[in-house]
Design a protein around this motif. Structure first.
Motif, short mmCIF file in Angstrom:
data_model
loop_
_atom_site.label_atom_id
_atom_site.label_comp_id
_atom_site.label_asym_id
_atom_site.label_seq_id
_atom_site.Cartn_x
_atom_site.Cartn_y
_atom_site.Cartn_z
N LEU A 135 -6.58 4.93 6.26
CA LEU A 135 -6.07 3.61 6.64
C LEU A 135 -6.04 3.47 8.15
O LEU A 135 -6.43 2.42 8.70
CB LEU A 135 -4.67 3.41 6.06
N LEU B 48 -7.22 -3.41 2.45
CA LEU B 48 -5.98 -3.05 1.75
C LEU B 48 -5.98 -3.56 0.31
O LEU B 48 -5.60 -2.82 -0.61
CB LEU B 48 -4.78 -3.63 2.51
N ARG B 49 -6.42 -4.79 0.11
CA ARG B 49 -6.43 -5.33 -1.26
C ARG B 49 -7.41 -4.55 -2.14
O ARG B 49 -7.12 -4.29 -3.32
CB ARG B 49 -6.79 -6.82 -1.24
N LEU C 189 -11.06 2.18 1.27
CA LEU C 189 -10.52 1.74 2.55
C LEU C 189 -11.60 1.68 3.62
O LEU C 189 -11.54 0.84 4.53
CB LEU C 189 -9.41 2.69 3.00
N PHE D 184 0.84 -1.20 0.00
CA PHE D 184 0.00 0.00 0.00
C PHE D 184 0.88 1.26 0.00
O PHE D 184 0.64 2.19 -0.77
CB PHE D 184 -0.92 -0.01 1.23
N ILE E 123 -5.55 -1.24 -2.93
CA ILE E 123 -4.38 -1.46 -3.80
C ILE E 123 -4.84 -1.82 -5.21
O ILE E 123 -4.26 -1.34 -6.20
CB ILE E 123 -3.49 -2.57 -3.21
N GLU F 255 2.31 1.95 -3.36
CA GLU F 255 1.33 2.51 -4.30
C GLU F 255 1.09 4.00 -4.03
O GLU F 255 0.96 4.78 -4.97
CB GLU F 255 0.01 1.74 -4.21
#
Length: 255
Positions: A47, A69-70, A91, A28, A73, A31
């Motif tokens: 986050l 998170l996935r 998020l 993360f 991302i 990115e």
């Protein structure tokens, strides 16, 4: 913890299996390096809030934060999303649905319980969702709150099938919010394509829940007002094909 130089190219479920939550957090951060400092600060604040709200939540074998998170991302890397509001909403997309009272705060919930008459109501009779969305708007802006609201499931009618109501809600709410489609399809990809990464009875339950949504997402993502490039849309269609393939393997096996 040391991570390989190729972390930025690893599939997200591979990062999850090998490096767990610390690996996803590192990915993360890689990115968000593409964003300017104010954007990074907003993304980090989102986050941190997601981590606090979901600190005790789990998805079968993993912390719930991994899923969030996935989703974020995937939008940054695979969908090339640079709209910070959208990533923040990604998020926090389950925050209002899963932790509305905690997000709204005890003072706001107490005010709702007292109501206009000043007479206390039973806690279960109060819906903290509006107060939770108002808190999100105060922290991250009204657009983030609107996007989270669009992907938040309503209270279901106990007399009707929950899966049918879920599909109806997805189709109706995403029809009005093109950017919410982007958040929801990332969520769906993590749940649908990722169904093979879970275990136990939830595998079949999830496949049965999500399979009817494949054509719904094909339609929504294919619309001209869905704000994604043609190559990204092709990538999502391929992911929907993969999800359908996996659902079929789970649900269509002969007895």
């Amino acid at each position: 913890m040391e991570f390989p130089a190729y972390l930025a190219t690893m599939p997200m479920h591979a990062i999850t299996e090998i490096h767990g939550e610390p690996g996803l957090l590192a990915r993360f951060r890689l990115e968000v390096e593409a964003f300017d400092e104010p954007a990074r600060e907003r993304l980090t604040a989102a986050l941190d809030l997601a981590a606090e709200l979901h600190r005790d939540d789990r998805r079968v074998r993993e912390p719930y934060l991994n899923h969030l998170l996935r989703v974020a991302i995937r939008m940054m890397h695979h969908y090339q999303v640079r709209d910070v509001d959208v990533i923040v909403a990604g998020l926090l997309h389950d925050a209002v649905e899963d932790h509305p009272a905690e997000l709204a705060g005890p003072i706001a919930v107490r005010r709702l319980q007292l109501g206009a008459s000043g007479a206390a109501q039973r806690p279960g009779a109060v819906d903290p969702t509006p107060a939770a969305l108002a808190e999100l708007a105060a922290r991250f802006g009204p657009r983030v709150a609107r996007l989270v609201g669009a992907v938040t499931n309503p209270a279901y009618d106990p007399g009707r099938d929950r899966h049918v109501q879920y599909r109806e809600h997805v189709a109706a709410s995403l029809d009005r919010e093109p950017w919410a489609r982007v958040i929801k399809v990332s969520d769906f990809t993590d749940n649908g394509v990722g169904v093979i990464h879970t275990v136990g009875p939830k595998v079949a339950r999830s496949a049965a829940k999500y399979r009817p949504l494949v054509p719904v997402f094909r339609d929504l993502i294919g619309r001209p007002d869905t704000p994604l490039s043609a190559p990204v849309k092709r990538h999502i269609f391929a992911q929907l094909d993969l999800a359908e393939e996996r659902f079929s393997a789970i649900l269509d096996q002969p007895n």
